[in-house]
Design an enzyme around this catalytic site. Structure first.
Site, PDB file in Angstrom:
ATOM      1  N   HIS A  31       0.865  -1.182   0.000  1.00  0.00           N
ATOM      2  CA  HIS A  31       0.000   0.000   0.000  1.00  0.00           C
ATOM      3  C   HIS A  31       0.899   1.228   0.000  1.00  0.00           C
ATOM      4  CE1 HIS A  31      -3.134   2.832   0.719  1.00  0.00           C
ATOM      5  NE2 HIS A  31      -2.657   3.173   1.902  1.00  0.00           N
ATOM      6  N   ASP A  33       1.105   5.034  -0.230  1.00  0.00           N
ATOM      7  CA  ASP A  33       0.415   6.321  -0.143  1.00  0.00           C
ATOM      8  C   ASP A  33       1.041   7.331  -1.095  1.00  0.00           C
ATOM      9  OD1 ASP A  33      -1.591   6.013   1.963  1.00  0.00           O
ATOM     10  OD2 ASP A  33       0.109   5.661   3.290  1.00  0.00           O
ATOM     11  N   ASP A 155      -7.608   1.537   2.769  1.00  0.00           N
ATOM     12  CA  ASP A 155      -7.129   2.479   3.778  1.00  0.00           C
ATOM     13  C   ASP A 155      -8.029   3.678   4.028  1.00  0.00           C
ATOM     14  OD1 ASP A 155      -5.290   3.135   5.747  1.00  0.00           O
ATOM     15  OD2 ASP A 155      -4.017   4.302   4.411  1.00  0.00           O
TER      16      ASP A 155
END
Length: 900
Positions: A31, A33, A155
């Site tokens: 993941h 960001d 998320d």
């Protein structure tokens, strides 16, 4: 021994050999960001290692190499913004490898958007644009083989119904996420209801909640370089030998998870934020673990396979065969603990939220003008990609570090610079002006304009563009140094009514350079077109009016065509409202600026209010300051009342004669830094709302909200204020069902809002906090400018009428979103074409919107455009089919062919 062999290529099948075995779908993922603790570029290149030692380029490098070595392995990737950066740096040999991995279905793109967008503060048009940015790049680069099949929203801090519907309509047949309310999660876990069908705007979307409401690997089994978990040690002669114990621990975890799912399949996410910095290390240990479990399936009861979320979804749907439960509402608000409601980010960084909304409006105008002038450039793409990045769930949410938020604004500013040029040059060409004649004034909201500041007593041409495909009239406000002008409609060369009003002194808190005067006039705008006006120097004019303060001896009453609004003579506060067009309906109506003191933790819980979390120290807000009437102005076009609330909050309540709404312009800041403060504007009415109100879902359908209640589980109320806050993107409605009367508040940016008492709705408009809320950003939400707290200015529109349907305010919402674009020219010749409309006959219906038009390709004089048309009333809320004549969408262009 065979028990300890690594996972082999033959173990890649997702079909279990024994029907009694639970199939474990192992999903390696990272993941990444697109900005949070570091900027997008810092994350990609691995810069600022003192903050975090993450480098996305190295993740993709090493994952591609490991996948290519072993056809059994799979990996999913989400953030196209990063993958695009990486791809553009690779050679042809690497490009060939990636294409092979996609064809072999080892590398699967999930979600497909440029970023993993937020679901609370985003407008649906920006969500579509960011999806398009990613999906267009995937299609152009890899063709249909890379088309994503599921959404992966693991998320974002809560989940909207509109997002699920948009995902489905984009071709994504399922959605997976992690963050839902802890009480909802425990209920679903207990009832084996973590997978269900979400009925979203008429579509049925498979939905999976990740186990533990978490997208990380099982505790103790992170094999990445940054992790300190013990690796898999297979040598029985080593004193560190741990394989039997490690396998036993993992199997126990599988048993625990599988007990809460009903299909005979479970999904294990192996990854976390910026995982696979060393994919060789991660996959080597994972292979050992999977080989050990698969080496004794009879004993363990599980068979592990490399898989992807889309394969897992297919397996679950086949196994459950239509027996999954359904859900119609959404997943707001999110809380991970009893006193930790993630409702602060609905408002955090309100200036950035407003800038993003403003950029969205500019992007649509920029694209339209590129098309109208037949441009073969795509300068709008810079703002398109910047705006897509800004939808990331740590960007528009306001939950990044300050230097990262500054970088999001920088990217938008660069994109806006390109689009300013497109808009000005486009309007010059379409109106027949000389090149370079027009300029932009991007600080009109701060009552600053460089063009009029330099005008002296020279004429100023004002060109006003309407991006809506229907005719409209809008009031235009231009800041000036003096009032010695009259306004000429250049289409008729006749003067029109204009009013000159002093700029509110509170605007100088926003910008000390605010100009002293504003001219206000009504512009009549053709559909998807423009009108031109001139500010002509004049010391005498029967059409221009200087608004001056009025004496106040009794309650103030002002009127428009449809509304009568009363104000308290002592405080200037709203007092009542009457709608003349609907049987003279009448209600009490008040407006106050108040604040909650932020909690820094207490004896109940150490949880503090922060960028993510809203937790007030007390349940009742206090007055920011006593309301004081500072000015009362009455004119033919509009009237307004000014109020101050203490030293740093003010309201201007405005009524335009030809509009059906009240405008409330709010200015808040600099908020003192003596404690955490969360500022609200509260509207109190005499409507009987029975503990209910309605909020929009990303600017689309409306959601009913009931005080202290959730539709799908018995809510235990632990935070009576924060737990009743919901995201509002464009509007919230109070509805008196018995009388059939509504009060709708429309917003110019996203807010958090709640209705905590009968007939009342409050909007949090600004926050300044002194401590962090311990959710990773490790920095208080303390925005400053020039050493003081940030001052933010915005507006609400209040619509009061008999209630017929929720679509009454949809057109008004579109008008607030698509604010007219203004370009100005100093001392220039009159335009050859002072007014032109380019879509007058195609639509002829206020419920149709041209959502997107993009220049895709051209061959000579034949252009290919991507056109998105929208019926703004959803079919599940009573919308009916509407007809559009495609030949006339751009009436000066010839339609050759089209395909849907």
């Amino acid at each position: 021994t065979p028990e300890f062999e690594r996972q082999s290529e033959s173990d890649a099948s997702v079909t279990a050999d024994d029907s009694n075995l639970v199939t474990v779908h192992v999903v390696p993922h990272t993941h990444d960001d697109v900005g949070w603790l570091k900027t997008m570029d810092q994350y990609y290149y691995g810069a600022k290692g003192e903050i975090r030692k993450d480098g996305v380029q190295y993740i993709i490098d090493t994952v591609i190499e490991e996948l290519y070595k072993d056809p059994a392995k799979t990996f999913i990737y989400v953030e196209i913004a990063f993958f695009k950066m990486w791809w553009e740096e690779q050679d042809k040999a690497t490009h060939t490898k990636v294409r092979e991995l996609i064809q072999r279905k080892q590398l699967e793109f999930i979600n497909g958007g440029f970023v993993m967008n937020d679901e609370a503060g985003v407008h649906y048009s920006a969500t579509i644009d960011q999806f398009s940015a990613g999906l267009v790049w995937l299609t152009e680069t890899f063709g249909g083989e890379a088309e994503p099949r599921v959404a992966w929203q693991i998320d974002p801090f809560g989940h909207s119904r509109a997002q699920a519907a948009l995902s489905y309509q984009s071709g994504l047949k399922g959605v997976f996420f992690a963050r839902i309310h802890y009480q909802d999660y425990e209920r679903r876990k207990k009832e084996k209801d973590l997978e269900f069908m979400w009925e979203a705007e008429g579509d049925s979307v498979f939905t999976g909640v990740l186990y533990r409401a978490n997208y990380m690997e099982p505790t103790g089994f992170c094999f990445d370089t940054r992790c300190t978990d013990t690796p898999m040690i297979t040598n029985p002669n080593s004193p560190e030998y741990n394989l039997p114990e490690r396998v036993a621990d993992f199997v126990e975890y599988l048993k625990d998870q599988s007990a809460h799912y009903r299909s005979g399949h479970i999904m294990i996410t192996m990854g976390r934020d910026f995982a696979y910095q060393n994919a060789h290390k991660y996959f080597k240990n994972l292979d050992i673990l999977m080989g050990a479990v698969n080496g004794n399936t009879t004993s363990h009861g599980f068979r592990m396979v490399y898989s992807t979320p889309s394969r897992y979804m297919d397996a679950v749907l086949e196994a459950t065969n239509g027996t999954l439960s359904t859900k119609q509402d959404d997943h707001f608000p999110y809380a991970d603990f009893p006193h930790a409601y993630w409702t602060g980010y609905f408002t955090s960084r309100p200036a950035l939220k407003g800038y993003i909304r403003d950029s969205n409006n500019m992007l649509q105008t920029c694209r339209q003008l590129e098309v109208l002038v037949g441009s073969k450039r795509c300068d709008a793409d810079s703002l398109w990609l910047a705006l897509s990045v800004a939808q990331h769930h740590d960007a528009i949410t306001g939950t990044s570090k300050q230097h990262v938020a500054d970088d999001y604004a920088r990217q938008l500013a660069v994109g806006q610079t390109f689009c300013k040029g497109v808009i000005n040059r486009g309007l010059e060409e379409l109106s027949g002006m000389d090149s370079g004649a027009l300029q932009s004034c991007r600080l009109l909201n701060e009552s600053v304009c460089s063009v009029t500041a330099q005008s002296g007593y020279k004429p100023v041409t004002v060109v006003v563009y309407n991006a809506r495909p229907v005719q409209r009239n809008e009031y235009v406000r231009i800041p000036l140094l003096h009032p010695h002008y009259r306004v000429i409609d250049l289409s008729t060369m006749e003067p029109i009514t204009a009013s000159f009003v002093a700029t509110s002194p509170n605007t100088k808190r926003v910008n000390p350079q605010a100009m002293p005067i504003e001219v206000v006039f009504e512009a009549f705008l053709p559909a998807m077109g423009f009108s031109s006006y001139q500010l002509a120097p004049s010391f005498f004019s029967f059409h221009s009016h200087r608004l001056v303060s009025q004496p106040v001896e009794e309650d103030i009453k002002i009127e428009s065509k449809t509304l009568v609004v009363e104000f308290d003579s002592k405080t200037g506060s709203l007092k009542s409202i009457t709608n003349k067009a609907f049987d003279m309906i009448h209600d009490m109506l008040g407006c106050r600026v108040m604040e909650y003191q932020s909690s820094t933790g207490d004896e109940k819980d150490k949880q503090a209010s922060g960028a993510y979390i809203f937790r007030p120290a007390e349940t009742a807000p206090t007055e920011v300051g006593p309301p004081v009437l500072t000015n009362y102005l009455v004119g033919k076009e509009f009237s307004e009342v000014w109020q101050d609330f203490g030293e740093w909050a003010s309201l201007v309540t405005r009524l335009y004669y030809n509009k059906d709404y009240i405008e409330v312009e709010w200015t808040v800041g600099p908020i003192p830094d003596d404690m955490g403060r969360e500022v609200i504007i509260r509207y109190d009415s005499s409507l009987k709302t029975n503990s209910k109100f309605y909020t929009d879902s990303n600017g689309r359908g409306m959601m009913q909200r009931i005080l202290n209640k959730q539709p799908t589980w018995d809510l235990n109320v632990t935070e009576p204020v924060a737990g009743n806050y919901y995201p509002v993107n464009t509007k919230a409605t109070l509805l008196d069902e018995d009388r059939g009367v509504q009060l709708t508040v429309l917003t110019d940016r996203s807010h958090g809002a709640a209705s905590l008492a009968q007939g009342q709705v409050e909007f949090m408009v600004h926050r300044r906090l002194q401590v962090d809320d311990d959710r990773g950003v490790d920095e208080p939400l303390n925005e400053t400018r020039d050493g003081q707290g940030l001052v933010v200015k915005g507006r609400h529109w209040l619509y009061y009428s008999k209630f017929q349907s929720m679509d009454q305010t949809r057109v008004l919402s579109q008008e607030l979103f698509y604010r007219p674009t203004i370009a100005l020219g100093l001392d220039i010749p009159a335009p050859e074409h002072p007014a032109r409309g380019f879509s007058d006959s195609a639509v002829n219906n206020m419920y149709i919107n041209v959502l997107t038009v993009i220049n895709v390709d051209y061959q000579g004089d034949v252009f290919t455009y991507l056109l998105r048309l929208e019926n703004i009333v959803p079919h599940n809320e009573g919308g009916t089919p509407l007809t559009v004549d495609l030949n006339l969408v751009f009436k000066e262009k010839t339609l050759v062919e089209f395909a849907e």
